[in-house]
Scaffold this active site. Structure first.
Site, PDB file in Angstrom:
ATOM      1  N   CYS A 114       1.051  -1.213   0.162  1.00 28.68           N
ATOM      2  CA  CYS A 114       0.009   0.041   0.053  1.00 28.68           C
ATOM      3  C   CYS A 114       0.987   0.947  -0.028  1.00 28.68           C
ATOM      4  O   CYS A 114       1.907   1.186   0.574  1.00 28.68           O
ATOM      5  CB  CYS A 114      -0.832  -0.077   1.298  1.00 28.68           C
ATOM      6  SG  CYS A 114      -1.976   1.314   1.430  1.00 28.68           S
ATOM      7  N   GLU A 158      -8.812  -0.921  -2.435  1.00 31.97           N
ATOM      8  CA  GLU A 158      -9.172   0.543  -2.587  1.00 31.97           C
ATOM      9  C   GLU A 158     -10.454   0.616  -1.818  1.00 31.97           C
ATOM     10  O   GLU A 158     -10.690   1.662  -1.032  1.00 31.97           O
ATOM     11  CB  GLU A 158      -9.232   0.885  -4.182  1.00 31.97           C
ATOM     12  CG  GLU A 158      -8.026   0.842  -4.701  1.00 31.97           C
ATOM     13  CD  GLU A 158      -6.412   1.481  -3.868  1.00 31.97           C
ATOM     14  OE1 GLU A 158      -6.798   2.274  -3.214  1.00 31.97           O
ATOM     15  OE2 GLU A 158      -5.467   0.564  -4.131  1.00 31.97           O
ATOM     16  N   HIS A 161     -10.107   1.025   1.769  1.00 32.98           N
ATOM     17  CA  HIS A 161      -9.705   2.400   2.288  1.00 32.98           C
ATOM     18  C   HIS A 161     -10.786   3.472   2.448  1.00 32.98           C
ATOM     19  O   HIS A 161     -10.743   4.454   3.332  1.00 32.98           O
ATOM     20  CB  HIS A 161      -8.767   3.086   1.111  1.00 32.98           C
ATOM     21  CG  HIS A 161      -7.235   2.565   1.350  1.00 32.98           C
ATOM     22  ND1 HIS A 161      -6.487   2.622   2.280  1.00 32.98           N
ATOM     23  CD2 HIS A 161      -6.549   2.107   0.418  1.00 32.98           C
ATOM     24  CE1 HIS A 161      -5.205   2.160   2.239  1.00 32.98           C
ATOM     25  NE2 HIS A 161      -5.284   1.772   0.703  1.00 32.98           N
TER      26      HIS A 161
END
Ligand code: NI
Length: 187
Positions: A114, A158, A161
């Site tokens: 990441c 993603e 997140h």
């Protein structure tokens, strides 16, 4: 242009927040954010630009990583098929939402990394092998897409997140490479 200085790292509270839905129709500001995120990924995959600006290569980026707590992700997944050189994913997704997924789970053989994590965290990150998601694209059109394997895993990383989840939250800290039967390991 976005550089590594703009990307917040683990420990920053924004990475643990639930990001806000993006208002529709898309504002100029949100469109610009998405465009800049995709440009960052493109630059990060260009050997000359990556070296010049000291960019770590990435295939996905989420707005919270720029300390923008909004539901925006950018994906640039290059092709691994020389016969079809166009990227497998090259898009910005606003308000992405997984509406269904396979029972089959999968993980990447090399684990995950990441741009907000400056260390290796070894271990399998088990996710869904296939997902169906909806999102609004940069034209403001609601899209529905089915993804599998690597692309599905990138998108799930993603979307995590946007929900304050880091990839290593999924790693079994007692035995990082233990796997349940039947999990597909993607090379
Ligand atoms: Ni990440």
């Amino acid at each position: 242009m976005i550089t590594m200085q703009d990307i917040i790292r683990e420990g920053h509270p924004t990475l643990r927040k639930i990001a806000e839905e993006v208002a529709l129709p898309l504002s100029k500001e949100d469109l610009k954010t998405g465009e800049e995120m995709l440009t960052f990924l493109r630059n990060s995959q260009d050997p000359e630009l990556a070296e010049k600006y000291e960019l770590r290569g990435g295939v996905g980026l989420a707005a919270p990583q720029l300390d923008i707590s909004k539901r925006i992700i950018a994906l640039l997944v290059p092709s691994n098929d020389p016969e079809k050189p166009e990227p497998i994913l090259n898009t910005v997704m606003y308000n992405p939402k997984i509406i269904s997924h396979s029972v089959q789970d999968a993980c990447l053989s090399d684990g995950e990394g990441c741009l907000s994590v400056d260390r290796d965290v070894p271990g399998y990150v088990v996710r869904h092998d296939k997902i169906t998601l909806t999102y609004t694209d940069s034209e403001g059109i609601l899209q529905k897409k089915r993804l599998k394997n690597y692309e599905a895993i990138v998108v799930q990383h993603e979307i995590d997140h946007l929900n304050g989840v880091m990839f290593y939250d999924h790693i079994n800290s007692d035995s990082p490479f233990a796997l349940k039967d039947g999990v597909l390991v993607i090379e």
